[in-house]
Design a protein around this motif. Sequence first.
Motif, PDB file in Angstrom:
ATOM      1  N   TYR A   1      55.197  33.203  30.381  1.00  0.00           N
ATOM      2  CA  TYR A   1      54.431  34.331  29.869  1.00  0.00           C
ATOM      3  C   TYR A   1      53.396  33.847  28.855  1.00  0.00           C
ATOM      4  O   TYR A   1      53.588  32.833  28.196  1.00  0.00           O
ATOM      5  CB  TYR A   1      55.344  35.328  29.140  1.00  0.00           C
ATOM      6  N   ARG A   2      52.336  34.624  28.713  1.00  0.00           N
ATOM      7  CA  ARG A   2      51.415  34.389  27.603  1.00  0.00           C
ATOM      8  C   ARG A   2      50.609  35.644  27.327  1.00  0.00           C
ATOM      9  O   ARG A   2      50.396  36.480  28.222  1.00  0.00           O
ATOM     10  CB  ARG A   2      50.496  33.204  27.867  1.00  0.00           C
ATOM     11  N   TRP A   3      50.176  35.750  26.081  1.00  0.00           N
ATOM     12  CA  TRP A   3      49.316  36.864  25.692  1.00  0.00           C
ATOM     13  C   TRP A   3      47.870  36.516  26.025  1.00  0.00           C
ATOM     14  O   TRP A   3      47.416  35.416  25.771  1.00  0.00           O
ATOM     15  CB  TRP A   3      49.437  37.136  24.191  1.00  0.00           C
ATOM     16  N   VAL A   4      47.163  37.474  26.596  1.00  0.00           N
ATOM     17  CA  VAL A   4      45.751  37.281  26.942  1.00  0.00           C
ATOM     18  C   VAL A   4      44.939  38.387  26.279  1.00  0.00           C
ATOM     19  O   VAL A   4      45.230  39.578  26.460  1.00  0.00           O
ATOM     20  CB  VAL A   4      45.531  37.306  28.472  1.00  0.00           C
ATOM     21  N   ALA A   5      43.947  37.981  25.499  1.00  0.00           N
ATOM     22  CA  ALA A   5      43.085  38.965  24.844  1.00  0.00           C
ATOM     23  C   ALA A   5      42.387  39.828  25.881  1.00  0.00           C
ATOM     24  O   ALA A   5      42.020  39.348  26.963  1.00  0.00           O
ATOM     25  CB  ALA A   5      42.059  38.254  23.968  1.00  0.00           C
ATOM     26  N   SER A   6      42.201  41.094  25.568  1.00  0.00           N
ATOM     27  CA  SER A   6      41.562  41.999  26.527  1.00  0.00           C
ATOM     28  C   SER A   6      40.171  41.520  26.919  1.00  0.00           C
ATOM     29  O   SER A   6      39.743  41.679  28.063  1.00  0.00           O
ATOM     30  CB  SER A   6      41.491  43.413  25.946  1.00  0.00           C
ATOM     31  N   SER A   7      39.479  40.876  25.977  1.00  0.00           N
ATOM     32  CA  SER A   7      38.127  40.371  26.258  1.00  0.00           C
ATOM     33  C   SER A   7      38.138  39.178  27.206  1.00  0.00           C
ATOM     34  O   SER A   7      37.105  38.827  27.783  1.00  0.00           O
ATOM     35  CB  SER A   7      37.431  39.974  24.959  1.00  0.00           C
ATOM     36  N   ALA A   8      39.320  38.528  27.381  1.00  0.00           N
ATOM     37  CA  ALA A   8      39.414  37.343  28.237  1.00  0.00           C
ATOM     38  C   ALA A   8      39.968  37.652  29.622  1.00  0.00           C
ATOM     39  O   ALA A   8      40.026  36.778  30.475  1.00  0.00           O
ATOM     40  CB  ALA A   8      40.295  36.285  27.559  1.00  0.00           C
ATOM     41  N   LEU A   9      40.364  38.895  29.858  1.00  0.00           N
ATOM     42  CA  LEU A   9      41.001  39.240  31.135  1.00  0.00           C
ATOM     43  C   LEU A   9      40.082  38.988  32.326  1.00  0.00           C
ATOM     44  O   LEU A   9      40.528  38.542  33.390  1.00  0.00           O
ATOM     45  CB  LEU A   9      41.444  40.702  31.125  1.00  0.00           C
ATOM     46  N   ALA A  10      38.787  39.249  32.146  1.00  0.00           N
ATOM     47  CA  ALA A  10      37.848  39.098  33.270  1.00  0.00           C
ATOM     48  C   ALA A  10      37.788  37.666  33.770  1.00  0.00           C
ATOM     49  O   ALA A  10      37.534  37.423  34.949  1.00  0.00           O
ATOM     50  CB  ALA A  10      36.457  39.573  32.859  1.00  0.00           C
ATOM     51  N   GLY A  11      38.030  36.691  32.890  1.00  0.00           N
ATOM     52  CA  GLY A  11      37.933  35.291  33.287  1.00  0.00           C
ATOM     53  C   GLY A  11      39.236  34.674  33.729  1.00  0.00           C
ATOM     54  O   GLY A  11      39.273  33.482  34.052  1.00  0.00           O
ATOM     55  N   GLU A  12      40.313  35.463  33.781  1.00  0.00           N
ATOM     56  CA  GLU A  12      41.610  34.927  34.178  1.00  0.00           C
ATOM     57  C   GLU A  12      41.807  34.987  35.687  1.00  0.00           C
ATOM     58  O   GLU A  12      41.146  35.746  36.392  1.00  0.00           O
ATOM     59  CB  GLU A  12      42.742  35.696  33.479  1.00  0.00           C
ATOM     60  N   ALA A  13      42.749  34.158  36.162  1.00  0.00           N
ATOM     61  CA  ALA A  13      43.048  34.108  37.601  1.00  0.00           C
ATOM     62  C   ALA A  13      43.973  35.262  37.961  1.00  0.00           C
ATOM     63  O   ALA A  13      45.170  35.101  38.193  1.00  0.00           O
ATOM     64  CB  ALA A  13      43.704  32.772  37.951  1.00  0.00           C
ATOM     65  N   LEU A  14      43.409  36.447  38.001  1.00  0.00           N
ATOM     66  CA  LEU A  14      44.170  37.653  38.297  1.00  0.00           C
ATOM     67  C   LEU A  14      43.816  38.171  39.682  1.00  0.00           C
ATOM     68  O   LEU A  14      42.642  38.456  39.962  1.00  0.00           O
ATOM     69  CB  LEU A  14      43.856  38.742  37.261  1.00  0.00           C
ATOM     70  N   PRO A  15      44.782  38.308  40.568  1.00  0.00           N
ATOM     71  CA  PRO A  15      44.489  38.886  41.877  1.00  0.00           C
ATOM     72  C   PRO A  15      44.132  40.370  41.760  1.00  0.00           C
ATOM     73  O   PRO A  15      44.398  41.009  40.730  1.00  0.00           O
ATOM     74  CB  PRO A  15      45.793  38.686  42.656  1.00  0.00           C
ATOM     75  N   SER A  16      43.551  40.906  42.812  1.00  0.00           N
ATOM     76  CA  SER A  16      43.037  42.281  42.786  1.00  0.00           C
ATOM     77  C   SER A  16      44.112  43.296  42.431  1.00  0.00           C
ATOM     78  O   SER A  16      43.858  44.234  41.668  1.00  0.00           O
ATOM     79  CB  SER A  16      42.422  42.632  44.145  1.00  0.00           C
ATOM     80  N   ILE A  17      45.320  43.153  42.962  1.00  0.00           N
ATOM     81  CA  ILE A  17      46.374  44.118  42.693  1.00  0.00           C
ATOM     82  C   ILE A  17      46.680  44.173  41.194  1.00  0.00           C
ATOM     83  O   ILE A  17      46.914  45.241  40.624  1.00  0.00           O
ATOM     84  CB  ILE A  17      47.649  43.796  43.515  1.00  0.00           C
TER      85      ILE A  17
END
Length: 354
Positions: free
Chosen positions: A328-344
Amino acid sequence: MLPDRPASADQLSAALLAWYDRHRRDLPWRAPAGTKPDPYKVWLSEIMLQQTTVAAVRDYFRKFLLRWPTVTDLAAAPLEDVLKAWAGLGYYARARNLHKCAGIVARHHGGRFPDEFAVLKSLPGIGEYTAGAIAAIAFDQPHVAVDGNVERVMARLFAIETPLPDAKPALKGLASGLVPARRPGDFAQALMDLGATICAPRKANCLICPWSAPCKARALGIAETLPRKREKLSRPVRHGTAFLVTRADGAVLLRRRAERGLLGGMLEVPSTPWAAKPSAVPTQHAPMNGPWRPVAGRVEHTFTHFHLIMEVWHGEAKETQPPPDESYRWVASSALAGEALPSIMRKIIAHGLG
């Protein structure tokens, strides 16, 4: 245009190449006419185009190429960065195989793609179709690359009414029989262009097709009914509950999925297992103790083999609360766009924070 009578393989390939010379698509990975293709660009584009449209791939391809101009550059990149750059293209196993393949080419082939079909096919993420496409386009070898577009063209040209996937071997054999000894790479791209722009799934533009006259399906009036397909079984439905945890500073708690399996190595909003029925006690899978607030509505997403329905529960963590474990890790809301997050997962976050 060919005469309205049976045509030989040589006539068919010559007519298609003549059409291609006039109407070839301008694609960022395609070498200009008369120049030698870059195998790295051919490979990168073919991996990206697997189960993805040309329109979706264009910008991703340009960005990858700017960031990693050569296969050795890509091989040296951290997998995390490659997954982030891939986010949004879907089918994330392709990104992991892309990185693994780049490493093998860099370490074991001196940074040069092998030109042998069998060796290409042995590389991670490269199957029969992709190996044929690279061998033909990058190295001008007489191989055939048969995807859905080419299957459709062959089914119509020869009026093959056997449903897919049963017809696949026959359609590949027919396409292989048309590959010319000269310019096989251009022929492969011409077939792709013909299927993408003229012999389209819902509308066969026969009037401007270079193979209109010898096309058996056109003559029979059945072009737009081909290729036949077996009746699809309905996708099974799976259910889950996602636990969207936020901190006072707006950071979101994310978890890295296992490397193997669906969405392997990607970040996710922690959730229950995805099962045929909703969990009776979803909080047993929660990353922290409550209280939890169910978010009105639900998130739905369709994968290749199943449809997913997710409930979203929102919880607030104490400001100093550490992640439950190293996944787990905390991700700043401003950094979410640059993370490896799938569409779902982006859907779940947007729904939970909306």
